[in-house]
Design a protein around this motif. Structure first.
Motif, PDB file in Angstrom:
ATOM      1  N   LYS A 154       0.855  -1.196   0.000  1.00 29.30           N
ATOM      2  CA  LYS A 154       0.000   0.000   0.000  1.00 29.30           C
ATOM      3  C   LYS A 154       0.887   1.240   0.000  1.00 29.30           C
ATOM      4  CE  LYS A 154      -3.903  -2.186   2.331  1.00 29.30           C
ATOM      5  NZ  LYS A 154      -4.821  -2.175   3.492  1.00 29.30           N
ATOM      6  N   ILE A 155       0.719   2.060  -1.026  1.00 29.64           N
ATOM      7  CA  ILE A 155       1.612   3.204  -1.228  1.00 29.64           C
ATOM      8  C   ILE A 155       0.802   4.485  -1.380  1.00 29.64           C
ATOM      9  CG2 ILE A 155       3.352   4.240  -2.758  1.00 29.64           C
ATOM     10  CD1 ILE A 155       4.271   1.411  -3.472  1.00 29.64           C
ATOM     11  N   GLY A 156       1.211   5.518  -0.647  1.00 29.88           N
ATOM     12  CA  GLY A 156       0.615   6.833  -0.805  1.00 29.88           C
ATOM     13  C   GLY A 156       1.563   7.729  -1.580  1.00 29.88           C
ATOM     14  N   VAL A 157       1.069   8.358  -2.620  1.00 34.99           N
ATOM     15  CA  VAL A 157       1.879   9.281  -3.410  1.00 34.99           C
ATOM     16  C   VAL A 157       1.353  10.692  -3.182  1.00 34.99           C
ATOM     17  CG1 VAL A 157       2.605   9.972  -5.729  1.00 34.99           C
ATOM     18  CG2 VAL A 157       2.427   7.540  -5.150  1.00 34.99           C
ATOM     19  N   LEU A 158       2.185  11.532  -2.573  1.00 33.38           N
ATOM     20  CA  LEU A 158       1.782  12.911  -2.310  1.00 33.38           C
ATOM     21  C   LEU A 158       2.191  13.777  -3.492  1.00 33.38           C
ATOM     22  CD1 LEU A 158       3.008  13.172   1.406  1.00 33.38           C
ATOM     23  CD2 LEU A 158       0.921  12.117   0.489  1.00 33.38           C
ATOM     24  N   GLY A 159       1.204  14.441  -4.090  1.00 31.17           N
ATOM     25  CA  GLY A 159       1.511  15.272  -5.258  1.00 31.17           C
ATOM     26  C   GLY A 159       0.844  14.704  -6.484  1.00 31.17           C
ATOM     27  N   HIS A 183       0.704  -2.551  -7.028  1.00 28.49           N
ATOM     28  CA  HIS A 183       0.549  -1.928  -5.712  1.00 28.49           C
ATOM     29  C   HIS A 183      -0.812  -1.249  -5.585  1.00 28.49           C
ATOM     30  CE1 HIS A 183       4.754  -2.708  -4.830  1.00 28.49           C
ATOM     31  NE2 HIS A 183       5.095  -2.188  -5.998  1.00 28.49           N
ATOM     32  N   GLU A 184      -1.253  -1.120  -4.333  1.00 25.41           N
ATOM     33  CA  GLU A 184      -2.465  -0.345  -4.040  1.00 25.41           C
ATOM     34  C   GLU A 184      -2.045   1.090  -3.789  1.00 25.41           C
ATOM     35  OE1 GLU A 184      -5.306  -1.655  -1.038  1.00 25.41           O
ATOM     36  OE2 GLU A 184      -4.474  -3.679  -1.252  1.00 25.41           O
ATOM     37  N   VAL A 185      -2.410   1.980  -4.686  1.00 27.13           N
ATOM     38  CA  VAL A 185      -1.891   3.345  -4.632  1.00 27.13           C
ATOM     39  C   VAL A 185      -3.010   4.361  -4.414  1.00 27.13           C
ATOM     40  CG1 VAL A 185      -0.586   5.114  -5.890  1.00 27.13           C
ATOM     41  CG2 VAL A 185      -0.029   2.683  -6.207  1.00 27.13           C
ATOM     42  N   ALA A 216      -1.576   9.157   2.895  1.00 26.83           N
ATOM     43  CA  ALA A 216      -0.527   8.645   3.792  1.00 26.83           C
ATOM     44  C   ALA A 216      -1.073   7.652   4.814  1.00 26.83           C
ATOM     45  CB  ALA A 216       0.155   9.816   4.504  1.00 26.83           C
ATOM     46  N   GLN A 217      -2.328   7.852   5.204  1.00 31.04           N
ATOM     47  CA  GLN A 217      -2.871   7.133   6.356  1.00 31.04           C
ATOM     48  C   GLN A 217      -2.727   5.607   6.277  1.00 31.04           C
ATOM     49  OE1 GLN A 217      -6.909   8.247   7.307  1.00 31.04           O
ATOM     50  NE2 GLN A 217      -6.485   7.907   9.485  1.00 31.04           N
ATOM     51  N   GLY A 218      -3.242   5.018   5.210  1.00 31.34           N
ATOM     52  CA  GLY A 218      -3.216   3.556   5.138  1.00 31.34           C
ATOM     53  C   GLY A 218      -1.961   2.998   4.492  1.00 31.34           C
ATOM     54  N   ALA A 219      -1.059   3.893   4.093  1.00 35.42           N
ATOM     55  CA  ALA A 219       0.092   3.451   3.297  1.00 35.42           C
ATOM     56  C   ALA A 219       1.170   2.793   4.155  1.00 35.42           C
ATOM     57  CB  ALA A 219       0.689   4.640   2.548  1.00 35.42           C
ATOM     58  N   GLU A 220       1.896   1.858   3.528  1.00 40.03           N
ATOM     59  CA  GLU A 220       3.090   1.293   4.174  1.00 40.03           C
ATOM     60  C   GLU A 220       4.315   2.105   3.776  1.00 40.03           C
ATOM     61  OE1 GLU A 220       2.936  -3.214   3.395  1.00 40.03           O
ATOM     62  OE2 GLU A 220       1.202  -2.364   2.319  1.00 40.03           O
ATOM     63  N   LEU A 221       4.247   2.743   2.626  1.00 45.08           N
ATOM     64  CA  LEU A 221       5.355   3.547   2.091  1.00 45.08           C
ATOM     65  C   LEU A 221       4.741   4.797   1.463  1.00 45.08           C
ATOM     66  CD1 LEU A 221       8.396   2.306   0.039  1.00 45.08           C
ATOM     67  CD2 LEU A 221       6.888   4.029  -0.983  1.00 45.08           C
ATOM     68  N   VAL A 222       5.406   5.940   1.668  1.00 46.67           N
ATOM     69  CA  VAL A 222       4.884   7.211   1.173  1.00 46.67           C
ATOM     70  C   VAL A 222       5.920   7.840   0.235  1.00 46.67           C
ATOM     71  CG1 VAL A 222       4.109   9.539   1.824  1.00 46.67           C
ATOM     72  CG2 VAL A 222       3.511   7.568   3.261  1.00 46.67           C
ATOM     73  N   LEU A 263       3.013   9.219   9.054  1.00 44.81           N
ATOM     74  CA  LEU A 263       4.341   8.997   8.470  1.00 44.81           C
ATOM     75  C   LEU A 263       5.229   8.168   9.391  1.00 44.81           C
ATOM     76  CD1 LEU A 263       4.972  12.652   7.154  1.00 44.81           C
ATOM     77  CD2 LEU A 263       4.276  10.656   5.801  1.00 44.81           C
ATOM     78  N   ARG A 264       4.833   8.035  10.621  1.00 48.79           N
ATOM     79  CA  ARG A 264       5.664   7.391  11.647  1.00 48.79           C
ATOM     80  C   ARG A 264       6.093   5.979  11.242  1.00 48.79           C
ATOM     81  NH1 ARG A 264       2.695   8.527  16.072  1.00 48.79           N
ATOM     82  NH2 ARG A 264       3.915  10.434  16.245  1.00 48.79           N
ATOM     83  N   GLY A 265       7.397   5.751  11.258  1.00 49.32           N
ATOM     84  CA  GLY A 265       7.930   4.421  10.987  1.00 49.32           C
ATOM     85  C   GLY A 265       7.950   4.029   9.524  1.00 49.32           C
ATOM     86  N   LYS A 266       7.396   4.896   8.667  1.00 49.44           N
ATOM     87  CA  LYS A 266       7.281   4.532   7.245  1.00 49.44           C
ATOM     88  C   LYS A 266       8.462   5.030   6.414  1.00 49.44           C
ATOM     89  CE  LYS A 266       2.256   4.596   7.551  1.00 49.44           C
ATOM     90  NZ  LYS A 266       0.996   5.284   7.192  1.00 49.44           N
ATOM     91  N   VAL A 267       8.747   4.276   5.364  1.00 48.32           N
ATOM     92  CA  VAL A 267       9.715   4.751   4.384  1.00 48.32           C
ATOM     93  C   VAL A 267       9.085   5.924   3.633  1.00 48.32           C
ATOM     94  CG1 VAL A 267      11.014   4.175   2.303  1.00 48.32           C
ATOM     95  CG2 VAL A 267      10.749   2.466   4.136  1.00 48.32           C
ATOM     96  N   LEU A 268       9.817   7.044   3.597  1.00 46.03           N
ATOM     97  CA  LEU A 268       9.335   8.237   2.897  1.00 46.03           C
ATOM     98  C   LEU A 268      10.297   8.504   1.735  1.00 46.03           C
ATOM     99  CD1 LEU A 268       7.509  10.731   2.594  1.00 46.03           C
ATOM    100  CD2 LEU A 268       8.915  11.880   4.321  1.00 46.03           C
ATOM    101  N   VAL A 269       9.849   8.182   0.541  1.00 46.72           N
ATOM    102  CA  VAL A 269      10.682   8.352  -0.657  1.00 46.72           C
ATOM    103  C   VAL A 269      10.522   9.780  -1.144  1.00 46.72           C
ATOM    104  CG1 VAL A 269      11.181   7.499  -2.970  1.00 46.72           C
ATOM    105  CG2 VAL A 269      10.242   5.939  -1.252  1.00 46.72           C
ATOM    106  N   ASP A 270      11.604  10.549  -1.062  1.00 43.82           N
ATOM    107  CA  ASP A 270      11.541  11.972  -1.424  1.00 43.82           C
ATOM    108  C   ASP A 270      12.174  12.174  -2.800  1.00 43.82           C
ATOM    109  OD1 ASP A 270      11.402  14.742  -1.411  1.00 43.82           O
ATOM    110  OD2 ASP A 270      13.291  14.953  -0.303  1.00 43.82           O
TER     111      ASP A 270
END
Lengths: 216, 216
Positions: B2-7, B24-26, B56-62, B83-90
């Motif tokens: 489960k991935i959240g994409v911001l933007g 993936h579930e995006v 971001a809420q349900g995501a494993e990676l953001v 975002l806590r504990g999650k991989v944040l790909v910038d």
């Protein structure tokens, strides 16, 4: 050609030696006339040495290989009269190591050192080049197999042609010499240094370079 | 995953579409829940859309694919708890276009945007990557023949392994993925942008990339 190389560190001596080997009359210049490194280099190569002004005075082309943070002072010591109308090849990087590693890149007036030098010496013909790689690669690009690039930035097209010719005599092929445009594009190459230093840590030794690859 | 994409700009939609195509579930997130680009993207791909917090809420990676100058605000809207504990790909770049071309690179606190985000969200696991190329190349490196590189910067080794795996699923070969070290190395890749923009002018279109070449 008569060439003055300002700066007697590793970069300056490497470039000066290459230029001597290619048959140019080279004088390397330093802050003082009695610099020991410069005297030794001159004795070993048959080149000349002296002050910044001595190196620039009789030269047809001048190379700035001083440390970027002292380049403006070095060129002032060389003298505007000795730079007037001449191609000024700027290979320096304005790295500020005062806070340790990683150094920051000084961006004079929000721009590049190259533009600052051009502004201070408007009658010199500044071309930024070679500042994106270690000095051994500058003068012997074949150290790295395959395609990789050297960049050119400058406002004077004829000066860039002269410098491209000089790069060609070092072994750079035409398809490796990438003209980035006017002198403000030196902001791009000067700001490559922070990545270069990280690459050096990650993949060193220093004899690496970047190649710009395009879609097929 | 489960991935959240911001933007929901071109970069965010390109990455989100690739991630959907890989199974993936995006969910893509924007400032408002009713963003038209996001809704259209979701309808076309079967992905979800919503606010930054929704993504971001349900995501494993953001993934942070917002404009660099608004990234801090976007992550605040996403919420530290999400975002806590999650991989944040910038993948963002802090380019300031307020004075036109060329934009300057904002260097928060003298460092990188990536470090600023990590400092603001210390429990996220920030990995900087993909910010040195155009979005089509990010998700399809084979557009450019031969060797070229993508860089990784981050303080969390496990997070970098996760991101390297994701890059591998995009088609990046192990010898193309270059780990530059800790997150402060993102200063190097963020400061590549001024050169990237000049290269785009000199050799464009945008689907080019750089390859780090070493001595033989």
């Amino acid at each position: 050609m008569k060439i003055g190389v300002l700066g007697t560190g590793e970069v300056g001596r490497r470039l000066a030696s290459k230029l001597v080997s290619l048959g140019h009359e080279v004088v390397i210049g330093s802050r003082t006339a009695d610099n020991a490194d410069a005297a030794r280099w001159a004795a070993e190569t048959g080149g000349g040495h002296g002050t910044f002004a001595d190196a620039a005075q009789g030269a047809e082309l001048v190379v700035n290989a001083t440390g970027g943070l002292v380049s403006l002072a070095a060129l002032e010591a060389a003298g505007a009269d000795n730079l007037r109308g001449k191609v000024l090849v700027d290979v320096s990087n304005p790295l500020d190591w005062s806070h340790g590693f990683p150094p920051s890149v000084a961006t004079p007036d929000g721009g590049s050192l190259a533009e600052q030098l051009q502004k201070a010496f408007p009658e010199a013909r500044v071309v930024k080049t070679l500042n994106t790689m270690t000095n051994t690669v500058m003068v012997e690009p074949s150290l790295i197999p395959g395609h990789h690039n050297v960049f050119l930035s400058g406002d004077d097209e004829e000066a860039k042609r002269v410098v491209a010719g000089l790069l060609g005599s070092f072994g750079w092929e035409p398809d490796q010499i990438l003209d980035l445009g006017d002198l403000s594009s030196a902001r791009g190459t000067e700001l490559l240094m922070p990545l270069w230093l990280r690459l050096y840590q990650a993949v060193g030794p220093a004899d690496f370079n970047i190649s710009v690859r395009q879609a097929g």
